[in-house]
Design a protein around this motif. Structure first.
Motif, PDB file in Angstrom:
ATOM      1  N   GLY A 107       0.783  -1.230   0.000  1.00 56.87           N
ATOM      2  CA  GLY A 107       0.000   0.000   0.000  1.00 56.87           C
ATOM      3  C   GLY A 107       0.812   1.275   0.000  1.00 56.87           C
ATOM      4  N   HIS A 108       2.127   1.175  -0.050  1.00 58.81           N
ATOM      5  CA  HIS A 108       2.967   2.378  -0.067  1.00 58.81           C
ATOM      6  C   HIS A 108       3.367   2.706  -1.497  1.00 58.81           C
ATOM      7  N   SER A 109       3.612   3.968  -1.754  1.00 61.36           N
ATOM      8  CA  SER A 109       4.171   4.355  -3.054  1.00 61.36           C
ATOM      9  C   SER A 109       5.623   3.891  -3.074  1.00 61.36           C
ATOM     10  N   LEU A 110       6.241   3.904  -4.245  1.00 61.15           N
ATOM     11  CA  LEU A 110       7.646   3.476  -4.339  1.00 61.15           C
ATOM     12  C   LEU A 110       8.541   4.324  -3.456  1.00 61.15           C
ATOM     13  N   SER A 111       8.354   5.637  -3.488  1.00 60.97           N
ATOM     14  CA  SER A 111       9.239   6.501  -2.685  1.00 60.97           C
ATOM     15  C   SER A 111       9.005   6.292  -1.190  1.00 60.97           C
ATOM     16  N   ALA A 112       7.747   6.119  -0.780  1.00 55.72           N
ATOM     17  CA  ALA A 112       7.456   5.893   0.637  1.00 55.72           C
ATOM     18  C   ALA A 112       7.999   4.536   1.089  1.00 55.72           C
ATOM     19  N   ALA A 113       7.867   3.516   0.230  1.00 52.88           N
ATOM     20  CA  ALA A 113       8.379   2.184   0.569  1.00 52.88           C
ATOM     21  C   ALA A 113       9.900   2.208   0.687  1.00 52.88           C
ATOM     22  N   HIS A 114      10.559   2.928  -0.221  1.00 54.19           N
ATOM     23  CA  HIS A 114      12.017   3.029  -0.177  1.00 54.19           C
ATOM     24  C   HIS A 114      12.466   3.718   1.111  1.00 54.19           C
ATOM     25  N   ALA A 115      11.809   4.804   1.465  1.00 58.07           N
ATOM     26  CA  ALA A 115      12.157   5.521   2.695  1.00 58.07           C
ATOM     27  C   ALA A 115      11.908   4.644   3.919  1.00 58.07           C
ATOM     28  N   ARG A 116      10.808   3.919   3.911  1.00 60.45           N
ATOM     29  CA  ARG A 116      10.473   3.045   5.036  1.00 60.45           C
ATOM     30  C   ARG A 116      11.487   1.909   5.170  1.00 60.45           C
ATOM     31  N   LEU A 117      11.931   1.369   4.040  1.00 63.87           N
ATOM     32  CA  LEU A 117      12.946   0.315   4.059  1.00 63.87           C
ATOM     33  C   LEU A 117      14.245   0.832   4.671  1.00 63.87           C
ATOM     34  N   ASN A 118      14.697   1.996   4.226  1.00 63.83           N
ATOM     35  CA  ASN A 118      15.936   2.572   4.776  1.00 63.83           C
ATOM     36  C   ASN A 118      15.801   2.845   6.267  1.00 63.83           C
ATOM     37  N   LEU A 159      15.661  -9.334   9.522  1.00 66.89           N
ATOM     38  CA  LEU A 159      14.596  -8.392   9.191  1.00 66.89           C
ATOM     39  C   LEU A 159      13.696  -9.063   8.162  1.00 66.89           C
ATOM     40  N   LEU A 160      12.394  -9.109   8.431  1.00 66.72           N
ATOM     41  CA  LEU A 160      11.426  -9.664   7.493  1.00 66.72           C
ATOM     42  C   LEU A 160      10.777  -8.497   6.761  1.00 66.72           C
ATOM     43  N   ILE A 161      10.879  -8.507   5.432  1.00 66.02           N
ATOM     44  CA  ILE A 161      10.287  -7.443   4.626  1.00 66.02           C
ATOM     45  C   ILE A 161       9.185  -8.057   3.775  1.00 66.02           C
ATOM     46  N   VAL A 162       7.959  -7.618   4.007  1.00 66.16           N
ATOM     47  CA  VAL A 162       6.811  -8.107   3.248  1.00 66.16           C
ATOM     48  C   VAL A 162       6.594  -7.153   2.075  1.00 66.16           C
ATOM     49  N   THR A 163       6.784  -7.683   0.870  1.00 60.60           N
ATOM     50  CA  THR A 163       6.653  -6.855  -0.335  1.00 60.60           C
ATOM     51  C   THR A 163       5.413  -7.186  -1.136  1.00 60.60           C
ATOM     52  N   ARG A 212      -2.747  -5.982 -17.803  1.00 61.41           N
ATOM     53  CA  ARG A 212      -3.700  -5.440 -16.834  1.00 61.41           C
ATOM     54  C   ARG A 212      -3.013  -5.008 -15.553  1.00 61.41           C
ATOM     55  N   ASP A 213      -2.096  -5.837 -15.067  1.00 62.05           N
ATOM     56  CA  ASP A 213      -1.454  -5.557 -13.780  1.00 62.05           C
ATOM     57  C   ASP A 213      -0.043  -5.022 -13.983  1.00 62.05           C
ATOM     58  N   ALA A 214       0.092  -4.027 -14.823  1.00 64.17           N
ATOM     59  CA  ALA A 214       1.422  -3.503 -15.133  1.00 64.17           C
ATOM     60  C   ALA A 214       2.101  -2.926 -13.896  1.00 64.17           C
ATOM     61  N   ARG A 215       1.343  -2.357 -12.954  1.00 57.47           N
ATOM     62  CA  ARG A 215       1.923  -1.737 -11.762  1.00 57.47           C
ATOM     63  C   ARG A 215       2.051  -2.729 -10.610  1.00 57.47           C
ATOM     64  N   ARG A 216       1.467  -3.894 -10.741  1.00 66.20           N
ATOM     65  CA  ARG A 216       1.520  -4.879  -9.671  1.00 66.20           C
ATOM     66  C   ARG A 216       2.957  -5.368  -9.495  1.00 66.20           C
ATOM     67  N   GLY A 217       3.416  -5.387  -8.279  1.00 62.25           N
ATOM     68  CA  GLY A 217       4.754  -5.889  -7.996  1.00 62.25           C
ATOM     69  C   GLY A 217       5.855  -4.867  -8.185  1.00 62.25           C
ATOM     70  N   ALA A 218       5.517  -3.568  -8.200  1.00 68.26           N
ATOM     71  CA  ALA A 218       6.530  -2.526  -8.417  1.00 68.26           C
ATOM     72  C   ALA A 218       7.538  -2.486  -7.270  1.00 68.26           C
ATOM     73  N   ILE A 219       7.058  -2.618  -6.037  1.00 71.38           N
ATOM     74  CA  ILE A 219       7.965  -2.602  -4.884  1.00 71.38           C
ATOM     75  C   ILE A 219       8.849  -3.842  -4.921  1.00 71.38           C
ATOM     76  N   ARG A 220       8.234  -4.976  -5.233  1.00 69.63           N
ATOM     77  CA  ARG A 220       8.984  -6.230  -5.311  1.00 69.63           C
ATOM     78  C   ARG A 220      10.092  -6.135  -6.370  1.00 69.63           C
ATOM     79  N   ILE A 240      13.019  -3.793  -4.852  1.00 68.51           N
ATOM     80  CA  ILE A 240      13.627  -4.039  -3.538  1.00 68.51           C
ATOM     81  C   ILE A 240      15.084  -4.491  -3.623  1.00 68.51           C
ATOM     82  N   GLY A 241      15.418  -5.323  -4.593  1.00 73.28           N
ATOM     83  CA  GLY A 241      16.801  -5.780  -4.731  1.00 73.28           C
ATOM     84  C   GLY A 241      17.751  -4.635  -5.023  1.00 73.28           C
ATOM     85  N   HIS A 242      17.334  -3.746  -5.908  1.00 72.62           N
ATOM     86  CA  HIS A 242      18.155  -2.574  -6.242  1.00 72.62           C
ATOM     87  C   HIS A 242      18.296  -1.658  -5.028  1.00 72.62           C
TER      88      HIS A 242
END
Length: 176
Positions: free
Chosen positions: A88-99, A113-117, A128-136, A139-141
């Protein structure tokens, strides 16, 4: 269209410029110098001194861990010290939260650390689901380029008990 050759002044400027820039990623291909390097720099422009090459520390997480860690991951007996959910986070919010989570885990000397993506996107027919899995997908990068990358020992898929393909274990190195 014919290629224009650099004047001697332009060649000197180019030479000075290429000596003053450094690749973002260590080990990437250096910029080729222009053909005429014997040209002196224009008055008032001194070339930047060359930096000595210092090997960067290995920042890549380990492909394998010792047998105890491997057994604990496979059997699902590994207990995360901390967990974050990036749903439910945007990419930038998820990145900040991860850091922020990495910084917190390291400051508390936590190891796992368990990270649920969320699960990786399924192959869909018409995009149809082009944006699905964007955080996933990112995350490696994010972990590789993190300021804490040298403190990460390994990144593994979580056991089904902790989310399986939709989660990752980040195993942190001990403090030196």
């Amino acid at each position: 269209m014919a290629r224009r050759h650099l004047s001697s002044e332009e060649q000197a400027l180019w030479s000075a410029l290429t000596r003053s820039v450094w690749p973002l990623r260590p080990g990437s291909r250096p910029i080729d110098a222009p053909p005429a390097l014997a040209v002196s720099a224009p008055p008032g422009l001194t070339p930047a001194p060359l930096r000595p090459t210092v090997p960067s520390p290995s920042r890549a997480p380990a492909a394998t861990l010792d047998s105890t860690w491997e057994r604990r991951i496979r059997s699902g007996t590994l207990v995360p010290d901390m967990a974050i959910d990036l749903h439910g986070h945007s990419l930038s919010a998820a990145h900040a939260r991860l850091n922020q989570a990495l910084a917190t885990a390291l400051s508390r000397d936590l190891r796992i650390l368990l990270i649920v993506t969320g699960k990786p996107p399924k192959a869909s027919g018409f995009g149809r689901d082009a944006r699905r899995g964007a955080i996933r997908a990112e995350i490696g990068h994010w972990l590789e380029t993190s300021a804490y990358a040298d403190r990460i020992a390994s990144v593994r898929l979580a056991h089904p008990r902790h989310g399986g393909e939709g989660a990752l274990y980040v195993i942190l190195r001990r403090k030196k």
